[in-house]
Design an enzyme around this catalytic site. Structure first.
Site, short mmCIF file in Angstrom:
data_model
loop_
_atom_site.label_atom_id
_atom_site.label_comp_id
_atom_site.label_asym_id
_atom_site.label_seq_id
_atom_site.Cartn_x
_atom_site.Cartn_y
_atom_site.Cartn_z
CG ASP A 14 60.27 -47.46 63.14
OD1 ASP A 14 60.82 -48.02 64.10
OD2 ASP A 14 60.67 -46.40 62.63
CG ASP A 16 62.71 -43.81 67.81
OD1 ASP A 16 62.24 -42.89 68.48
OD2 ASP A 16 63.22 -44.83 68.33
CG ASP A 170 61.88 -43.74 59.78
OD1 ASP A 170 62.74 -42.88 60.08
OD2 ASP A 170 61.73 -44.79 60.44
#
Length: 200
Positions: A14, A16, A170
């Site tokens: 990922d 961001d 995250d």
């Protein structure tokens, strides 16, 4: 046993909140948009929707709060608020180091719920774009996280079956997407916590 646990043949990240410490800056942009359109969008909900495209969040908020807005146009406004903040983005070193360490050894991709030109700009700003064989964004798949589509597409583009990939995320939605794709999932929040750093 999933062979990716010891020797992944591909890695997917990922962007961001995983490779790039962008979430506080995205939140800053969202606060501006929320005030502009009188949307109720608390910070905890913002973080819980990490990985969901802005256009989808805006459509959901508008419907829930009975506020008429053009979610596509307002998503572009939110992007415009965020764009000047990209210059402030720092890498999340513990994850970026994984990408650096594996560059040239195994194929790697980015799978992000953001838009292509923004994600490409962030990766270029951090001087890590060259590490990745592919960048897949929300514009490349029909179903967004927590659906597995974006991770499956990333695996396809680097030529590695999903079950032989390791992926870093995250957010809870992102972790669901990775597991649904059949990949080994690494929760960046645990890495940050173990490293004594504040996680988003």
């Amino acid at each position: 046993m999933n062979s990716s646990k010891s020797f992944p043949q591909g890695i997917v990240f990922d962007c961001d909140g995983t490779l790039a410490d962008t979430m506080p800056l995205h939140w800053q942009a969202w606060q501006t948009i929320s005030r502009r359109y009188q949307l109720h969008f608390p910070e905890d909900r913002f973080y819980s929707l990490g990985g969901v495209p802005s256009r989808d969040i805006l459509k959901m908020l508008g419907e829930e709060q009975k506020i008429a807005l053009d979610h596509l146009a307002v998503a572009r406004e939110k992007e415009a608020e965020y764009w000047p903040l990209i210059a402030q983005v720092e890498p999340i070193h513990i994850v970026a180091d994984v990408a650096h360490a594996n560059h040239g050894k195994i194929p790697m991709a980015v799978a992000s719920g953001g838009t292509r030109h923004v994600i490409e700009e962030v990766l270029k700003h951090l001087n890590i774009r060259h590490l990745f064989n592919a960048v897949v964004t929300s514009e490349d798949v029909a179903n967004q996280k927590p659906a597995p589509d974006i991770f499956v597409e990333a695996a396809h583009r680097i030529g590695v079956p999903p079950q032989h990939c390791r992926a870093y995320e995250d957010t809870d939605l992102g972790m669901q997407a990775i597991r649904a794709a059949g990949m080994e999932a690494v929760d960046v929040r645990h890495l940050l916590s173990a490293n004594g750093k504040k996680s988003a």
